[in-house]
Structure formats: structure tokens, C-alpha cells
Design a protein around this motif. Sequence first.
Motif, short mmCIF file in Angstrom:
data_model
loop_
_atom_site.label_atom_id
_atom_site.label_comp_id
_atom_site.label_asym_id
_atom_site.label_seq_id
_atom_site.Cartn_x
_atom_site.Cartn_y
_atom_site.Cartn_z
N ALA A 78 0.84 -1.20 0.00
CA ALA A 78 0.00 0.00 0.00
C ALA A 78 0.87 1.25 0.00
O ALA A 78 0.61 2.21 -0.73
N ALA A 79 1.94 1.24 0.80
CA ALA A 79 2.85 2.39 0.85
C ALA A 79 3.53 2.60 -0.50
O ALA A 79 3.63 3.74 -0.98
N VAL A 80 3.96 1.52 -1.13
CA VAL A 80 4.59 1.63 -2.45
C VAL A 80 3.60 2.20 -3.45
O VAL A 80 3.94 3.10 -4.24
N ASP A 81 2.37 1.71 -3.42
CA ASP A 81 1.34 2.26 -4.32
C ASP A 81 1.16 3.76 -4.08
O ASP A 81 1.10 4.54 -5.03
N GLN A 82 1.09 4.15 -2.82
CA GLN A 82 0.92 5.58 -2.52
C GLN A 82 2.11 6.40 -2.99
O GLN A 82 1.94 7.49 -3.53
N THR A 84 4.02 5.83 -5.42
CA THR A 84 4.11 5.87 -6.89
C THR A 84 2.86 6.45 -7.52
O THR A 84 2.64 6.31 -8.72
N GLY A 85 2.02 7.08 -6.69
CA GLY A 85 0.88 7.81 -7.21
C GLY A 85 -0.41 7.03 -7.35
O GLY A 85 -1.40 7.54 -7.84
N LYS A 86 -0.43 5.79 -6.90
CA LYS A 86 -1.66 4.98 -6.95
C LYS A 86 -2.30 5.06 -5.57
O LYS A 86 -1.95 4.32 -4.67
N ASP A 87 -3.23 5.95 -5.41
CA ASP A 87 -3.81 6.18 -4.09
C ASP A 87 -5.04 5.32 -3.79
O ASP A 87 -5.66 5.49 -2.75
N ASP A 88 -5.39 4.40 -4.66
CA ASP A 88 -6.56 3.56 -4.42
C ASP A 88 -6.17 2.35 -3.57
O ASP A 88 -5.94 1.26 -4.07
N ILE A 89 -6.07 2.57 -2.27
CA ILE A 89 -5.67 1.50 -1.35
C ILE A 89 -6.77 1.19 -0.34
O ILE A 89 -6.52 0.61 0.69
N ALA A 90 -7.98 1.58 -0.67
CA ALA A 90 -9.09 1.40 0.27
C ALA A 90 -9.32 -0.08 0.59
O ALA A 90 -9.68 -0.43 1.71
N ALA A 91 -9.11 -0.94 -0.38
CA ALA A 91 -9.30 -2.38 -0.16
C ALA A 91 -7.93 -3.05 -0.02
O ALA A 91 -6.98 -2.69 -0.69
N ALA A 92 -7.86 -4.02 0.86
CA ALA A 92 -6.62 -4.76 1.06
C ALA A 92 -6.29 -5.60 -0.17
O ALA A 92 -7.20 -6.03 -0.90
N PRO A 106 -5.55 1.11 6.27
CA PRO A 106 -4.43 1.87 5.71
C PRO A 106 -4.51 3.34 6.08
O PRO A 106 -5.59 3.86 6.37
N GLU A 107 -3.35 3.97 6.09
CA GLU A 107 -3.27 5.41 6.34
C GLU A 107 -2.39 6.02 5.25
O GLU A 107 -2.44 5.55 4.12
N ASP A 108 -1.59 7.02 5.59
CA ASP A 108 -0.68 7.59 4.61
C ASP A 108 0.53 6.67 4.44
O ASP A 108 0.69 5.71 5.18
N ALA A 109 1.37 6.96 3.47
CA ALA A 109 2.49 6.07 3.14
C ALA A 109 3.41 5.84 4.33
O ALA A 109 3.81 4.71 4.61
N ARG A 110 3.75 6.91 5.07
CA ARG A 110 4.66 6.76 6.21
C ARG A 110 4.04 5.84 7.27
O ARG A 110 4.69 4.94 7.80
N ALA A 111 2.77 6.08 7.60
CA ALA A 111 2.10 5.25 8.61
C ALA A 111 2.01 3.79 8.15
O ALA A 111 2.16 2.87 8.95
N ASN A 112 1.80 3.57 6.86
CA ASN A 112 1.75 2.20 6.35
C ASN A 112 3.11 1.52 6.42
O ASN A 112 3.20 0.33 6.72
N LEU A 113 4.18 2.27 6.18
CA LEU A 113 5.53 1.71 6.34
C LEU A 113 5.79 1.35 7.81
O LEU A 113 6.37 0.30 8.10
#
Length: 140
Positions: A78-82, A84-92, A106-113
Motif C-alpha cells: 500500500a505504501a509503495v502504491d501511494q 508511486t501515485g496509486k492512491d486507491d488502497i481502500a481495499a486490502a 491503511p493510512e498515509d504512506a509513512r504510517a503504512n511503512l
Amino acid sequence: MLKGPPMATAARLNVSLDAPIGATLTFDGARILTGAALRGIIAERMKQVDRHGRTLDHDLATHWRHDLPLAAASYLNAAVDQLTGKDDIAAADQMTWPWAPEWWRPEDARANLIKAAALVWAAIDRLDGEAAGEMARIHV
């Protein structure tokens, strides 16, 4: 022995020379151990244990050995997607998320990392617990 500029009291460390980092700990190395990233990972792992009851005993008794690494991979993906500009991470990610969809938060990229790192930590603790014979029931 620490090398580098004098450090603030909060960054002083007592390190055993027998520890893997012992004699080679530098100022930059000590900054890693006191930085925001590691503090965030520790806080997330403590939240998993204290607020959600995800103790070593819980992990050994209720999770297959691959569940925690898969959950970590889901948050990492999810963090990698975020990033790289793919913000559709609502579903696992159905290929990696090991639990019910309602547990996906999920949250923002940093929180997901940070969540991914804390789950890796839990997975390592689980493996260490297995090796130490602390298993409540065996998952293979």
C-alpha cells in the motif's frame, strides 16, 4: 565507544562491547536508534500489544506463521502504491492480506511503512517464540 560530536543526553547509549554494534557505534548510528522512524515503529508495536492485545502468546496461538509477514507485505505494498501515485488502497490486497477486510486500516504512506515494520517485528518475535518452545499450538 561512541564516535562523533557530543550527543544530547537522550541520545546517549550504554552499549556492550559484546553487542553486534558495540565498538562501532557512531553518532549517525546512535541517531538512527533515537530517530522518529524507530520511535514510530516502537509506538506502533506497543499499540498492537497494549491496545489490541496482539501479544506473543496471542500471535503464537492464533496466527499461522505466514500471517504476520503477509500483513506486513500488504501495508508495504500500500505504501509503495501511494509513493508511486496509486492512491486507491481502500481495499486490502487480496493476494497478501491474511485477515478479514475490516481489519485493513491503511493510512498515509509513512504510517503504512511503520505498520509494516511493526508487523515484521511481530513476525520475528513469533519465530523466536516458536524456536524457544513458547508455542501454544503449532502452525506449519
